[in-house]
Design a protein around this motif. Structure first.
Motif, PDB file in Angstrom:
ATOM      1  N   LYS A 363       0.834  -1.213   0.000  1.00  0.00           N
ATOM      2  CA  LYS A 363       0.000   0.000   0.000  1.00  0.00           C
ATOM      3  C   LYS A 363       0.865   1.259   0.000  1.00  0.00           C
ATOM      4  CE  LYS A 363      -3.821  -2.044   2.554  1.00  0.00           C
ATOM      5  NZ  LYS A 363      -4.489  -2.119   3.858  1.00  0.00           N
ATOM      6  N   ARG A 364       1.903   1.228   0.815  1.00  0.00           N
ATOM      7  CA  ARG A 364       2.786   2.397   0.899  1.00  0.00           C
ATOM      8  C   ARG A 364       3.342   2.712  -0.486  1.00  0.00           C
ATOM      9  NH1 ARG A 364       6.360   0.501   4.750  1.00  0.00           N
ATOM     10  NH2 ARG A 364       4.984   1.245   6.394  1.00  0.00           N
ATOM     11  N   ARG A 365       3.811   1.691  -1.182  1.00  0.00           N
ATOM     12  CA  ARG A 365       4.430   1.952  -2.486  1.00  0.00           C
ATOM     13  C   ARG A 365       3.382   2.359  -3.525  1.00  0.00           C
ATOM     14  NH1 ARG A 365       9.873  -1.677  -3.105  1.00  0.00           N
ATOM     15  NH2 ARG A 365      10.221  -1.998  -0.894  1.00  0.00           N
ATOM     16  N   ILE A 366       2.208   1.771  -3.441  1.00  0.00           N
ATOM     17  CA  ILE A 366       1.159   2.186  -4.382  1.00  0.00           C
ATOM     18  C   ILE A 366       0.815   3.660  -4.148  1.00  0.00           C
ATOM     19  CG2 ILE A 366      -1.289   1.919  -4.981  1.00  0.00           C
ATOM     20  CD1 ILE A 366      -0.993  -1.072  -4.563  1.00  0.00           C
ATOM     21  N   LEU A 367       0.747   4.055  -2.882  1.00  0.00           N
ATOM     22  CA  LEU A 367       0.394   5.449  -2.610  1.00  0.00           C
ATOM     23  C   LEU A 367       1.503   6.394  -3.085  1.00  0.00           C
ATOM     24  CD1 LEU A 367      -1.393   5.268   0.868  1.00  0.00           C
ATOM     25  CD2 LEU A 367      -2.376   5.288  -1.421  1.00  0.00           C
ATOM     26  N   ILE A 368       2.755   6.018  -2.827  1.00  0.00           N
ATOM     27  CA  ILE A 368       3.851   6.875  -3.320  1.00  0.00           C
ATOM     28  C   ILE A 368       3.792   6.957  -4.842  1.00  0.00           C
ATOM     29  CG2 ILE A 368       6.354   7.041  -3.576  1.00  0.00           C
ATOM     30  CD1 ILE A 368       6.582   5.753  -0.805  1.00  0.00           C
ATOM     31  N   GLY A 369       3.614   5.812  -5.470  1.00  0.00           N
ATOM     32  CA  GLY A 369       3.568   5.777  -6.932  1.00  0.00           C
ATOM     33  C   GLY A 369       2.404   6.587  -7.482  1.00  0.00           C
ATOM     34  N   THR A 370       1.261   6.473  -6.832  1.00  0.00           N
ATOM     35  CA  THR A 370       0.093   7.238  -7.276  1.00  0.00           C
ATOM     36  C   THR A 370       0.362   8.734  -7.131  1.00  0.00           C
ATOM     37  OG1 THR A 370      -1.334   5.431  -6.545  1.00  0.00           O
ATOM     38  CG2 THR A 370      -2.390   7.568  -6.901  1.00  0.00           C
ATOM     39  N   TYR A 371       0.989   9.076  -6.016  1.00  0.00           N
ATOM     40  CA  TYR A 371       1.265  10.491  -5.763  1.00  0.00           C
ATOM     41  C   TYR A 371       2.244  11.063  -6.790  1.00  0.00           C
ATOM     42  CZ  TYR A 371       2.683  14.755  -3.338  1.00  0.00           C
ATOM     43  OH  TYR A 371       2.963  16.060  -3.032  1.00  0.00           O
TER      44      TYR A 371
ATOM     45  N   THR B   7      -4.484  15.113   1.460  1.00  0.00           N
ATOM     46  CA  THR B   7      -3.817  14.614   0.260  1.00  0.00           C
ATOM     47  C   THR B   7      -3.687  13.098   0.311  1.00  0.00           C
ATOM     48  OG1 THR B   7      -2.554  16.654   0.281  1.00  0.00           O
ATOM     49  CG2 THR B   7      -1.798  14.927  -1.209  1.00  0.00           C
ATOM     50  N   VAL B   8      -3.298  12.584   1.464  1.00  0.00           N
ATOM     51  CA  VAL B   8      -3.161  11.132   1.574  1.00  0.00           C
ATOM     52  C   VAL B   8      -4.511  10.466   1.319  1.00  0.00           C
ATOM     53  CG1 VAL B   8      -2.669   9.224   3.151  1.00  0.00           C
ATOM     54  CG2 VAL B   8      -1.166  11.224   3.092  1.00  0.00           C
ATOM     55  N   ALA B   9      -5.570  11.039   1.875  1.00  0.00           N
ATOM     56  CA  ALA B   9      -6.906  10.463   1.658  1.00  0.00           C
ATOM     57  C   ALA B   9      -7.258  10.505   0.176  1.00  0.00           C
ATOM     58  CB  ALA B   9      -7.935  11.226   2.480  1.00  0.00           C
ATOM     59  N   LYS B  10      -6.884  11.585  -0.477  1.00  0.00           N
ATOM     60  CA  LYS B  10      -7.195  11.717  -1.900  1.00  0.00           C
ATOM     61  C   LYS B  10      -6.387  10.708  -2.727  1.00  0.00           C
ATOM     62  CE  LYS B  10      -6.431  14.661  -5.646  1.00  0.00           C
ATOM     63  NZ  LYS B  10      -5.244  15.415  -5.944  1.00  0.00           N
ATOM     64  N   ILE B  11      -5.122  10.549  -2.409  1.00  0.00           N
ATOM     65  CA  ILE B  11      -4.297   9.573  -3.146  1.00  0.00           C
ATOM     66  C   ILE B  11      -4.848   8.169  -2.932  1.00  0.00           C
ATOM     67  CG2 ILE B  11      -1.986   8.589  -3.421  1.00  0.00           C
ATOM     68  CD1 ILE B  11      -0.914  11.133  -2.091  1.00  0.00           C
ATOM     69  N   ALA B  12      -5.209   7.876  -1.703  1.00  0.00           N
ATOM     70  CA  ALA B  12      -5.735   6.542  -1.400  1.00  0.00           C
ATOM     71  C   ALA B  12      -7.015   6.298  -2.192  1.00  0.00           C
ATOM     72  CB  ALA B  12      -5.980   6.394   0.088  1.00  0.00           C
ATOM     73  N   SER B  13      -7.806   7.331  -2.322  1.00  0.00           N
ATOM     74  CA  SER B  13      -9.041   7.191  -3.080  1.00  0.00           C
ATOM     75  C   SER B  13      -8.735   6.978  -4.559  1.00  0.00           C
ATOM     76  CB  SER B  13      -9.907   8.435  -2.853  1.00  0.00           C
ATOM     77  OG  SER B  13     -10.828   8.584  -3.894  1.00  0.00           O
ATOM     78  N   LEU B  14      -7.769   7.740  -5.088  1.00  0.00           N
ATOM     79  CA  LEU B  14      -7.357   7.551  -6.490  1.00  0.00           C
ATOM     80  C   LEU B  14      -6.841   6.132  -6.712  1.00  0.00           C
ATOM     81  CD1 LEU B  14      -5.158  10.504  -7.831  1.00  0.00           C
ATOM     82  CD2 LEU B  14      -7.200   9.525  -8.882  1.00  0.00           C
ATOM     83  N   ALA B  15      -6.132   5.614  -5.718  1.00  0.00           N
ATOM     84  CA  ALA B  15      -5.542   4.273  -5.833  1.00  0.00           C
ATOM     85  C   ALA B  15      -6.543   3.204  -5.442  1.00  0.00           C
ATOM     86  CB  ALA B  15      -4.299   4.171  -4.953  1.00  0.00           C
ATOM     87  N   ARG B  16      -7.746   3.606  -5.083  1.00  0.00           N
ATOM     88  CA  ARG B  16      -8.804   2.684  -4.644  1.00  0.00           C
ATOM     89  C   ARG B  16      -8.302   1.754  -3.547  1.00  0.00           C
ATOM     90  NH1 ARG B  16     -10.721   5.951  -7.478  1.00  0.00           N
ATOM     91  NH2 ARG B  16     -12.428   5.718  -8.988  1.00  0.00           N
ATOM     92  N   ILE B  17      -7.772   2.380  -2.496  1.00  0.00           N
ATOM     93  CA  ILE B  17      -7.425   1.625  -1.297  1.00  0.00           C
ATOM     94  C   ILE B  17      -8.141   2.310  -0.139  1.00  0.00           C
ATOM     95  CG2 ILE B  17      -5.591   0.934   0.289  1.00  0.00           C
ATOM     96  CD1 ILE B  17      -3.666   0.935  -2.092  1.00  0.00           C
ATOM     97  N   LYS B  18      -9.034   1.571   0.494  1.00  0.00           N
ATOM     98  CA  LYS B  18      -9.799   2.137   1.605  1.00  0.00           C
ATOM     99  C   LYS B  18      -8.868   2.309   2.796  1.00  0.00           C
ATOM    100  CE  LYS B  18     -13.988   1.340   4.200  1.00  0.00           C
ATOM    101  NZ  LYS B  18     -14.918   0.324   4.672  1.00  0.00           N
TER     102      LYS B  18
END
Lengths: 494, 100, 498
Positions: A363-371, B7-18
Motif C-alpha cells: 500500500k505504501r508503495r502504491i500510494l507513493i507511486g500514485t502520488y 492529500t493522503v486520503a485523496k491519493i488513497a481514493s485515487l488508488a482505490r485503497i480504503k
C-alpha cells in the motif's frame, strides 16, 4: 550413499545422466528436506512434491529410453511464487491472490520444465517482491537458516527472493528462480552465502511473472555455485515474442565458456561506493575481492559513477510509479480476493478489496507511486527521475570505457535480524544502495559469496557487467568463487 | 512538497485503497519522510538530458495480425478466462450493479 | 463562416464544436493480443489472458493496427510521427481489466492534419470548410457492461477489451450541427476508402465524443461539456443542438457550465450528466514500461502511402475534370467507396461494350446510375451491396440503349425485369421482343394511320398549334407498343406533317 541434498545442480545433473543415482531419488531427498524445514523456515508457500517426483520420473524414463536429456534434467528446483504456474496457486505472497490458480505457465518456468527441471514448490517472497527482508509476505516471514553464533534470534534471508535464498542455503533445493527489481536476487544471495545472477534486462521473458516494476523486473537463477547459475540461466533465458521488451538474441553457452582466467581484463572499482560508515567487514571483503581478481590476472582500475547517490531515490520514484499502475488489475473482478461489504458499489468494492488484500508495504508503495504520477507532480518526480536514470546509465557507459566489469559489495551489511529494520521503511530501502544502480541501468550483475563477517554471517560481492556480457560477469564471479573458497554453511537447527 | 491528511486520503481514493482515519494519520509522516528523501533528485542538473525510455537499446517489435496464432495470447478460452473469477454467471464476470 | 446561431432570450450565441472520434481499426486480431475482433461473438469468447489482464500478461502491438493508423494519417495529410510511444491512462472501471488503458498521450502516432467538408447551402454551409485534426492516436477499447441482466449485478463482457481504436481528435473548428455532421460523414468516407475502419456506427465501430461550448459572438471560448459515445451522425447533430441550447439556457439564467461528461439519450434527444464518471479524473498518464518506443522506418511509411487508394476528394475532382460529370453526380458517386467502385466497374464495362472511351460513356453511365438505377434499387428495397445486377450486367443494358436497340423507356422496363428475375438485359429484350423498330416503312404506315384518325388535330397543327406534335409522337409510339425508334418516328412525322 551420498547425501543428495548436498550436491550442486551440476553434480545432480551429472549423476542423473551418468546413472549414479535416479532423478526420483534426488526428488525424494529434496521433498523430504523441504517437508522437514517448512515449519521452521517457512521458505515455501506451497509445496508440490508430486510435481517434483513426476518430473524426475519422466527424466528417469527418458534416460532409460536413451532419449536426450535437457540442461536441467533431474534437477528439482524451487519456483519463486511470482512466476505463474499452471494449476498451482500463484500469489506473489499477497492475500489479494490467495487461491489464484493460473490457467497458464510463465515462459521462464515452462523453459525450466522443458529442460527437465522439477518443481519442489512455490517459494515465499516479499509481497509483490516489495521488500528486502521477506517480512512483507502475507504468508509469514521466511526465516534464514543462518543464525548468529549463540543466538537464536531469527535473521532475515534477504528479499525479495528470501524463500529462494533460504531454501538453497538450507539445502532444500539446489537452485531456485529469483527475480530482481532493485537487488532482489543479489541481496538475498549475499545474505545467505549463495550465488545469484540478474541478467541483462530482457534476457529472461517477463511473460507470466507477476509484475512489480516492468522496466526493472528481471528473472534470474539462484544457486550455490557460479557454474550452477550459468547452467540454469541458459535454461531460463531466451527470446520470447510474447514480451515486447524481450531481447531477440541467441543464448550463449555460458557454462561451457566459463573461465576464471581474467588476464587482459580490467576490473573497475567505483569510488562513490566507498560510503562513509561502510562496515569494516564489508570493506575488507571488498578488498579481498580486489586481491582475488588481481590474482586471477585482472587489472584493477578506479572508476567513477558520479550519480550513484541518486540511484536509490530514483528507484523509489520509478518502481512505485510503475507498481501503482501494474497492481491496478488486482480489483476483485476477474480473480483473487473480492471484498464486497453490504451495499457496496463497484468503486467501494475496489477500495475494500485492495485494502484487505494488499499488505502495508505494498500500500505504501502504491500510494507513493500514485502520488508521484498525479497531476502537477508528474514532471517534478517521475520525469526528473527518468532523466536522472539516464545519467546513471550514462555513468556506467563511461565507466565501461575503462573497465570490463565492476566490483562492489552486494549489500552494505550482512543479514540483519527480522524486525530490526522493518519499523522504518527508509532504513530498509537503504539496503539496496549497491544493487539498485545496475537495475536502473538494466545491466547484468551477480552476487557471489566472499566470506563471512565477524559474526560468521555470509557476505557477498557483486560483479556488474556491460549489457549482454553475462559471460564476463560469470567469469569474474568464478574467479572470486575459486579464491574465496566459501565453505561456510548454516548449521541445521530446524 | 509534502502531503497532509487530505492529500493522503485523496491519493488513497485515487488508488482505490480504503484507509481509515488512523491509517491516514500514520501514513502522513511516513510518506513525507520518503518524499523528502526522494526530493534530493531535484538538485541534479538534468539540462538537456532525455528521460530514459528503454533501459537496453532495443526496438519495439510488432506482431503479425493473426488471430490465435499463439494459444497463450489468443482467445476462445472463455473457461480459462473465467476460471478464477469471484463471480461468473452465464459467461460473464459479475460485479455490483453499476449505474451510468 | 457558419451563420448558425442559438437565439437566446438575451441575444445570439455561437456554438463551438470539437469531435473526438473513436474508430475501430480494421484488423483480425486485437491491438495487443491475438484474440479476434469480430462483432457479435459469445460473451468473453474473444478474450485472451492478456485482454483479461491476468497477472504477468504483457502487450505486444499488432503491426496491422499501426499500419492502418499511419495510412489514415496520410489520408488526412497529417504528419506521421516516426517516433511515438504508448502511455498508460490509469483509472478503475469494471470494463477496464488492467486498471489502465494503453493509449498515446505525450507522443501520438499521427500529428496535425485536416479534412475539408463540402459546401452545402441547404445545410448552412455556404462554402467548403477545412476542419483541423489535431492528432490520431492508437489505443485499446474497453469491455462492455450489461446492466439489465441481473437485479443487483452488472455483467462484464471483455470481447471488445483491447480491440484497437484510432482516436481522431478534431480542432474545435465546427460551428454548427450541420458542420459537425458533415465532418463526421466525411471522416467516415475517408476511413472507408482507406479501409482502416468499417465505419459501422450501429455496431459501435465508430463513435464520437462531442465537445460543445457556447459563446457570444467574438467572446472567448466558453466552458465545454463532453457528450460521450454518440453513435450516429444524426445523434451527433441532435446532441449538439440539445447541448448548445441547454448551455444557453443555463447561462442566460445566470448559471455556469460545469465541465463534465454527459450522455446522449437517443430516445429523448437530450443529454444528461454521467453519474459514474462524475469525479474529476487524475489519469496519471505515464509511458507504458511494458512497451518500448514505437519507431517507424521510412520504408514502412512509404509502403503505407503507396498502399492508399485514390481518396474521395481526388476522385471527385477527377470525375468532374476528367470525366465531365456534374458536380452533383461526382459528389454522389464518391460519397461511398462502394458506390465509386461500382461506378468505375460500370464505366469500364460500358466503355468496353460500346467500344468507346470511358470519358465518352461517363455521362450516360453516371446519369443512369444516379437517376435510374438508384431509384429502381430503392424501389426494390435493395442497395448496391445487395444488387442482383452486376456492373457488367448494367453495361449490357446501357449498350442496348446506346446502340439504339431499345429506347430509354423500354430500358426502364428491362431494368425492372432484371432486378426482379436476375436475367440479363439481352435475354429479356430478346425473349419479350422489345427490340426497337427502325423499319421506316412500318413506321410510315402507322403514322399514316394515326394522321388519318386525327384529321381535326392535323388541321389544328397545321394551323399553328405545334404543341400537338408530341401528341402524334405519343399516338405513334403507343400504336407500336413503345418499340418504335423515337428518332425515326420524329423524323418521319415531321415529313408527314410538312
Amino acid at each position: 550413499m551420498t547425501n543428495l541434498t548436498e550436491l550442486t545442480l551440476a553434480e545432480i545433473r551429472g549423476g542423473v545422466a551418468a546413472g549414479t543415482f535416479k532423478a526420483v531419488e534426488v526428488a525424494e531427498s529434496f521433498n523430504a528436506a523441504v517437508a522437514d524445514a517448512q515449519a521452521a523456515l517457512n521458505a515455501f508457500i506451497v509445496t508440490t512434491p508430486e510435481a517434483a517426483l513426476a518430473a524426475a520420473a519422466k527424466v528417469d524414463a527418458d534416460r532409460a529410453a536413451g532419449k536426450p536429456l535437457g540442461k536441467m534434467a533431474g534437477v528439482p528446483i524451487g519456483m519463486k511464487d511470482l512466476f505463474a504456474t499452471k494449476g498451482v496457486q500463484t500469489t506473489a505472497a499477497s492475500k489479494i491472490l490467495a487461491g489464484f490458480k493460473p490457467e497458464y505457465e510463465s515462459t521462464v518456468s515452462q523453459k525450466l520444465w522443458d529442460a527437465g527441471a522439477g518443481m519442489l514448490g512455490k517459494l515465499n517472497l516479499d509481497q509483490f517482491a516489495m521488500g528486502s527482508s521477506n517480512e512483507t509476505s502475507a504468508f509469514g516471514n521466511v526465516i534464514s537458516p543462518w543464525r548468529r553464533p549463540g543466538d537464536t534470534a531469527p535473521l532475515a534471508p534477504g528479499g525479495s527472493s528470501g524463500g529462494s535464498s533460504a531454501a538453497i542455503a538450507a539445502r532444500l533445493c539446489p537452485a531456485a528462480t529469483g527475480t530482481d527489481t532493485g537487488g532482489s536476487i543479489r541481496q538475498p544471495a549475499a545474505f545467505t552465502g549463495i550465488s545469484g545472477i540478474k541478467p541483462t534486462y530482457g534476457r529472461c521473458s517477463r511473460w507470466g511473472v507477476v509484475a512489480f516494476a516492468s522496466s526493472l523486473d528481471q528473472a534470474g537463477p539462484m544457486a550455490r555455485t557460479v557454474t550452477d547459475c550459468a547452467i540454469m540461466l541458459e535454461a531460463m533465458a531466451g527470446f520470447d515474442p510474447k514480451d515486447a521488451t524481450s531481447l531477440d538474441m541467441p543464448v550463449p553457452d555460458w557454462s561451457a565458456a566459463l573461465s576464471a582466467d581474467l588476464r587482459g581484463k580490467k576490473v573497475g572499482i567505483p569510488r562513490e561506493y566507498r560510503l562513509d560508515g561502510l562496515s569494516a567487514d564489508v570493506a575488507k571483503s571488498w578488498d579481498d575481492g580486489i586481491a582475488w581478481l588481481k590474482d586471477a590476472g585482472a587489472e584493477v582500475v578506479d572508476v567513477s559513477l558520479p550519480h550513484s547517490k541518486y540511484a536509490l531515490p530514483t528507484y523509489y520514484i520509478i518502481a512505485p510509479a510503475e507498481a501503482s499502475s501494474n497492481l491496478a488489475r488486482y480489483d476483485g473482478v476477474r480473480y483473487g480476493l473480492r471484498d464486497l461489504p453490504d451495499g457496496a458499489n463497484l468503486q467501494d468494492m475496489y477500495a475494500a478489496t485492495r485494502a484487505a488484500g494488499f499488505g502495508p508495504e505494498v500500500k505504501r508503495r502504491i500510494l507513493i507511486g500514485t502520488y508521484v504520477l498525479s497531476a502537477g507532480f508528474y514532471d517534478a518526480y517521475y520525469t526528473q527521475a527518468q532523466k536522472v536514470r539516464t545519467l546513471i546509465a550514462r555513468d556506467f557507459e563511461e565507466a565501461f570505457k575503462q573497465c570490463d566489469v565492476i566490483l562492489a559489495p552486494t549489500a552494505p551489511s550482512a543479514a540483519f535480524a527480522l524486525g530490526e529494520k522493518s519499523a522504518d521503511p527508509l532504513e530498509m530501502y537503504l539496503n539496496d544502495v549497491f544493487s539498485v544502480p545496475a537495475s536502473l541501468a538494466g545491466l547484468p550483475a551477480m552476487s557471489v559469496p566472499a566470506g563471512v563477517d565477524a559474526q560468521g554471517l555470509p557476505l557477498g560481492l557483486q560483479i556488474i557487467g556491460r549489457p549482454f556480457d553475462e559471460q564476463g560477469v560469470l567469469n569474474a564471479g568464478l574467479a572470486i568463487e575459486q579464491r574465496a573458497a566459501f565453505s561456510a554453511k548454516p548449521e541445521k537447527w530446524w | 512538497m509534502s502531503v497532509d491528511t487530505a492529500t493522503v486520503a485523496k491519493i488513497a481514493s485515487l488508488a482505490r485503497i480504503k484507509v481509515s482515519e488512523a491509517e491516514v494519520q500514520a501514513m502522513v509522516p511516513e510518506l513525507n519522510g520518503i518524499l523528502a528523501w526522494v526530493e534530493q533528485l531535484g538538485e541534479v542538473n538534468v539540462a538537456g538530458v532525455e528521460p530514459m525510455t528503454a533501459v537496453i537499446p532495443n526496438t519495439l517489435r510488432l506482431r503479425a495480425d493473426v488471430v490465435n496464432a499463439d494459444p497463450l495470447t489468443g482467445g476462445d478460452i472463455r473457461d480459462a478466462v473465467l476460471a478464477n473469477a469471484p463471480v461468473a454467471e452465464h459467461g460473464f464476470f459479475g460485479v455490483p450493479k453499476v449505474i451510468e | 463562416m457558419s451563420n448558425y446561431r442559438i437565439q437566446g432570450a438575451t441575444g445570439e450565441w455561437e456554438v463551438v464544436i470539437g469531435l473526438e472520434v473513436h474508430a475501430q481499426v480494421t484488423s483480425n486480431a486485437k491491438l495487443f493480443s491475438g484474440s479476434a475482433t469480430a462483432f457479435g461473438a459469445e460473451p468473453n469468447s474473444q478474450v485472451s489472458l492478456v485482454d483479461a489482464a491476468m497477472p504477468g500478461m504483457l502487450p505486444v502491438p499488432n503491426m496491422e493496427c499501426i499500419r492502418q493508423a499511419v495510412r489514415t494519417g496520410i489520408a488526412i495529410n497529417a504528419q506521421i510521427n516516426k517516433w511515438s510511444r504508448f502511455d498508460r491512462k490509469n483509472y478503475f472501471y469494471a470494463d477496464l481489466p488492467q486498471g489502465y488503458q494503453i493509449s498515446q498521450l505525450y507522443h501520438p502516432l499521427v500529428g496535425e492534419g485536416s479534412l475539408t467538408i463540402e459546401a452545402d447551402e441547404k445545410a448552412g454551409i455556404p462554402e467548403p470548410k477545412t476542419i483541423g485534426i489535431e492528432r490520431i492516436h492508437v489505443e485499446q477499447d474497453a469491455g462492455k457492461l450489461m446492466h439489465d441482466q441481473h437485479p443487483t449485478m452488472s455483467y462484464v463482457d471483455l470481447n471488445r477489451s483491447g480491440v484497437a481504436l484510432m482516436e481522431i481528435v478534431s480542432r474545435p473548428d465546427m460551428a454548427s450541427p450541420a458542420e459537425a455532421g458533415a465532418y463526421l460523414s466525411k471522416l467516415r468516407t475517408i476511413l472507408r476508402y482507406v479501409g482502416s475502419c468499417d465505419g459501422n456506427m450501429d455496431q459501435g465501430s465508430m463513435r464520437a465524443d462531442v465537445n460543445v461550448s457556447v459563446r457570444r459572438a467574438g467572446e472567448a471560448l466558453g466552458t465545454r461539456t463532453e457528450t460521450k459515445n454518440v453513435n450516429s451522425v444524426r445523434f451527433v447533430m441532435a446532441a449538439i443542438e440539445h447541448e448548445a441550447n441547454r448551455q444557453v439556457d443555463v447561462l442566460e439564467a445566470g448559471g455556469t457550465i460545469v465541465q463534465e461528461t454527459r450522455l446522449f439519450d437517443p430516445d429523448t434527444g437530450s443529454t444528461r450528466s454521467m453519474r459514474s464518471k462524475e469525479d474529476a479524473h487524475d489519469y496519471r498518464y505515464f509511458p507504458d514500461p511494458d512497451l518500448l518506443p514505437l519507431e517507424l522506418t521510412d520504408a514502412f511509411v512509404e509502403e503505407c502511402r503507396a498502399s492508399l487508394p485514390e481518396l474521395p476528394d481526388a476522385k471527385r475532382a477527377r470525375y468532374v475534370d476528367g470525366l465531365g460529370l456534374s458536380a452533383y453526380n461526382a459528389a454522389v458517386l464518391t460519397a461511398e467507396v462502394e458506390t465509386a467502385r461500382w461506378f468505375e466497374a460500370l464505366l469500364s464495362a460500358t466503355a468496353a461494350a460500346q467500344s468507346k472511351g470511358e470519358a465518352d460513356v461517363a455521362k450516360q453511365a453516371s446519369n443512369w446510375l444516379t437517376s435510374e438505377f438508384f431509384g429502381a434499387l430503392n424501389k426494390a428495397g435493395k442497395d448496391l451491396a445487395s444488387s442482383p445486377i452486376s456492373p457488367e450486367g448494367a453495361a449490357e443494358l446501357l449498350a442496348l440503349v446506346g446502340n439504339g436497340t431499345i429506347s430509354g423507356s423500354i430500358a426502364k422496363a428491362v431494368l425492372e425485369k432484371m432486378l426482379e428475375t436476375g436475367e440479363g438485359a439481352n435475354a429479356i429484350v430478346e425473349r419479350e421482343g422489345l427490340k426497337q423498330n427502325s423499319d421506316t416503312g412500318a413506321i410510315e404506315a402507322v403514322i399514316a394511320d394515326v394522321l388519318a384518325k386525327n384529321t381535326d388535330k392535323v388541321e389544328q397543327y397545321k394551323g399553328g398549334k405545334e404543341a400537338l406534335f408530341g401528341f402524334f409522337v405519343g399516338q405513334t409510339m403507343k400504336a407500336m407498343q413503345g418499340k418504335a425508334n423515337p428518332g425515326i418516328v420524329n423524323e418521319l412525322l415531321k415529313k408527314a406533317l410538312a
